[in-house]
Design an enzyme around this catalytic site. Sequence first.
Site, PDB file in Angstrom:
ATOM      1  N   HIS A  71       0.852  -1.203   0.000  1.00  0.00           N
ATOM      2  CA  HIS A  71       0.000   0.000   0.000  1.00  0.00           C
ATOM      3  C   HIS A  71       0.876   1.237   0.000  1.00  0.00           C
ATOM      4  CE1 HIS A  71      -3.826   2.103   1.116  1.00  0.00           C
ATOM      5  NE2 HIS A  71      -2.989   2.962   1.671  1.00  0.00           N
TER       6      HIS A  71
ATOM      7  N   ASP B 262       2.782   8.793 -12.774  1.00  0.00           N
ATOM      8  CA  ASP B 262       3.129   8.084 -11.545  1.00  0.00           C
ATOM      9  C   ASP B 262       4.644   8.134 -11.363  1.00  0.00           C
ATOM     10  OD1 ASP B 262       3.441   5.959  -9.576  1.00  0.00           O
ATOM     11  OD2 ASP B 262       1.459   5.251 -10.190  1.00  0.00           O
TER      12      ASP B 262
ATOM     13  N   ARG C   7       5.983   6.333  -8.550  1.00  0.00           N
ATOM     14  CA  ARG C   7       6.194   5.462  -7.388  1.00  0.00           C
ATOM     15  C   ARG C   7       7.274   4.420  -7.584  1.00  0.00           C
ATOM     16  NH1 ARG C   7       0.194   3.763  -5.935  1.00  0.00           N
ATOM     17  NH2 ARG C   7      -0.043   4.153  -8.150  1.00  0.00           N
TER      18      ARG C   7
END
Lengths: 424, 424
Positions: free
Chosen positions: A250, A335, A337
Amino acid sequence: MSTGKDGRHKQSRHIRLTSHPEGQGPDGVPAIHWGAASAAERGPVIGTTTNRSQRNVIGAHSGSYGVYRALAVAAGTLLKDHKADLTNTSPTDVIGPNPQWAGAEKIVSIDPWGASVADVFSDYIAQGYDIRPTIAVTKAHINLPEIHHALAFKRLVPDNRILLENGSAVVTKVAIEPVWWLPGVAKRFNVSESDLRRILFEETGGMYPELVTRSDFEVFLPPIGGQTLYIFGNPRDLANPDVTLTARVHDECNGSDVFGSDICTCRPYLTHAIEECVRGAQTGGVGLIAYSRKEGRALGEVTKFLVYNARKRQVGGDSADKYFLRTECVAGVQDMRFQELMPDVLHWLGIRTIHRLVSMSNDKYRAITDSGIEVEERVKIPEELVPEDAQVEIEAKIAAGYYTDGTVPDADALAGTKGRGFDK
Amino acid sequence: MSTGKDGRHKQSRHIRLTSHPEGQGPDGVPAIHWGAASAAERGPVIGTTTNRSQRNVIGAHSGSYGVYRALAVAAGTLLKDHKADLTNTSPTDVIGPNPQWAGAEKIVSIDPWGASVADVFSDYIAQGYDIRPTIAVTKAHINLPEIHHALAFKRLVPDNRILLENGSAVVTKVAIEPVWWLPGVAKRFNVSESDLRRILFEETGGMYPELVTRSDFEVFLPPIGGQTLYIFGNPRDLANPDVTLTARVHDECNGSDVFGSDICTCRPYLTHAIEECVRGAQTGGVGLIAYSRKEGRALGEVTKFLVYNARKRQVGGDSADKYFLRTECVAGVQDMRFQELMPDVLHWLGIRTIHRLVSMSNDKYRAITDSGIEVEERVKIPEELVPEDAQVEIEAKIAAGYYTDGTVPDADALAGTKGRGFDK
C-alpha cells in the site's frame, strides 16, 4: 568561504566538506560488499556524522528526518556526538537471514542487515564505530473502527491470538529506512550508474556532490520516507511458501488513509486488506501489509491537490477518461512510485509466494512477479467499499490495466463515469 | 570528474554544479525580499531544475519527493524540461493576503505567496520563468468511521452544509511544502545564520554545499515532509477573531493515525478534534486541523520502534516515570519536532485567536502564544478515548507539563502507571 553583505555569513570555523577524501579513503573505513552472503563479508553501513572519518556512504540516517536531526544540533538540543544507547532495542522477532539477502539482485534499496547491526557488527561497535539500525522490529496491538465493524457484523470472530475480544489485532511491526545500493538501483531502471548519480545530483538542485565525486561510495541514504510492515501471525511463516500468505503493498495516501477523503479507495482497500490478513492468520496463514511513504504516487500532496482541481474544473467535469491525463499535464508523468524497488522488502522477508495479493494494481503485480515471486490470487476491493466519488479513479485504473474479474469499461463508459464537482 | 575502478563512473557529460556562480548571479535572477508586503516586492521563489540559471534558492521543490522526481528523469519517464500545465489548478478558496505575511517575523518556513504564483507572478511566468506552487488549495468530502459513531450516538447531527446525511464532512484542504528563509529560521532557534547553514550541511553528511557557499541564496527548500490543513467552514473566517475557532495542530503518527496502534492517543485525539471542528463550524464557528509530517516526534519511525522496545523491556517494564528517559537514551533528545516553526501556518491563515485549542501539549501552546496568537480554552482528550496501553504516555506528558484540569501525577503515581509487556 563567502561573506554576506552584513558580514554575518562569514564562516569562522573550518567546514568539513565530506567530499574531501583525506582521512576517509579506503584505509580504515570498513568496505561494503553489497550482496555478500554473510554480514561479516558484507560489512556495515556507516552513515554517522559524529565521526566523519568512519563514513562509507553518501547521505544521512533517518531518511528525511536527518534534516530535523541537523536542526536539533543547530538548536543546541542534541549533542552532535550523541551515540545511540541501543540497550533493549533489538528486534522482537528475528527476520532472516534469508537466501534472498545474498547476490545483490533481489535487494538493492534496503539494508538486509539493518535490523541486527548491534548483533552482527558488534565487533565494529566495540571498536568505536557508530553503526545505527536502519530497520526496527517491534510488536503492537492495533485497534481499527473498521475491524470493530467486521466484528459487529460477524465477518470476523475473536480468537484471542490474532484478534482479541476488545477488537485489537496483535501484530509485529517493522520500520525500514531506505538504503540504496546505487549500482543495483541503476540496473533496476536500466540506466548507467554514472547517469543515475549525475541526474540524482542535478535534478535535486545539487544535493550531495558526493553522488558524482565519490564513485567509491556505492551506497546512498536518500532523504525520503521509508516503509512500515504490519505482520499478522508468525513472521517466520512469511518465508514458508506452504503457509498461505495474504498481502497488500500500500502506498501512502494521507487524505484517505487518515482523513477518509472519498475521492479514492485507499483507506477502504487498506482496511479491507487488514481484515483479510486477520482472517488469513486466524486460519493458519500469515498476513502482511507493506506501507510505503509515497504520497500522491510519490508526486507529493501539493501536486496531488493541483491535479484534483484540474480534474474537477475541466470542461465536462471530472471523468474517468481524463483521469490520467490531468496528472500528466501537471506532473509530466502519471506516476513516480517506481514499483521496481518495492519487491525488495518482500525478498527481505524471504517471500517466494503470495497466495492472496490484496491489490488490483498491474504495476505492483508486474513488479512482484517479474522479481520472481509467484502470485496465486488477486483480491479486488469489494464494490460496496468504493466511495461514490472514487468511481472515476477505479474505472480509469481498470481500463488502464488494473485487475478485474468483471467488465473492462470502454471509451463511452469511461467518459460517462463522472465525479462530483466543487459545487456539490 | 572521478573515474571508478571499473571505468563505469567516468562522466562523459559536463556536470552542472549548481554552486557555480556563472550565469546565475544577481543579474537576471529575480531577487527574494522575504517579508516584503506585496508579491511584486517579495519576488518569486524559483526552485526549477529545468533552467538552472533561473534558480534563486537552495534545494528542490516537493520536499523529499524531489528525489523521486530526479529518479523519474533518470528512469526516462519524465522529460527534464517538463513544465507544469497549471490550467484549472488555482486555489478553490483564496487565503490572504493577510497582514501577517509582511514583516519577515511571523512566517519563515512557508512561502505565503506559494498558492497564488500563477496569479501574482504571471509576468515572470509569461517571460519563461518556471515558477511552481508550493501550496495547493482544494475541496473534499471526508468520511470517517469515528464521525459515523458520533452520528449514531447523536453527538453530531447532519446539517447538510458542514456535515452531510451520509456522514461526510465538507472541508477545504491545503497542502503546503516547506520553504525556509534561513535568516528567519536561524533567529527562531537563536543561532547565527552561518552556524545554522554549516550545521545543516555537516550534520546531513554534506547535503547542499550551497548552504555554506551561497550566502546570497537565503531560501532553502528542504527535502522533508510538509503540512496539510483541513478547514471546516469558511476559510476566510480563520482571520476573523470574532468567529469562534476550534483548532488542533497534529503531528503525524502513522502507527496510530492510520493503523490504530493502542500505545498512544494520536488518532483518538485527532478524530475527537475533527468532531469538535465539525460541531464548532455547525454552530457558526470555523474549524482547523493542521497536520505536520513529523513522524515519531520527527525522530522517524525506526527510532520510535527502537524506543518502544527499550520501554517494554526495561527492568520493571514500561512505566510513565521512564517514558521520556528511554527516548533520550536512544535519540539523544526527547523531541525534535521544533514547534518554533509550527505557528507559521497559523499566521499564514491570518489567525489571531484560537478560541478552543484541542491539544494538551505545552510545547505547542507555548509556541503558539509566544508567537502572538491568543489561546482561550484548551480542550483535553476525553478520558474514555485514551487506550489502556496509552496511559503511560498521557500520564508522563501531564507530569511533564501537558495541560490538565485534573491531578498532576506525582513520582509514585508515575512509577505505578504501567504499560503492557510484549508477553501480553
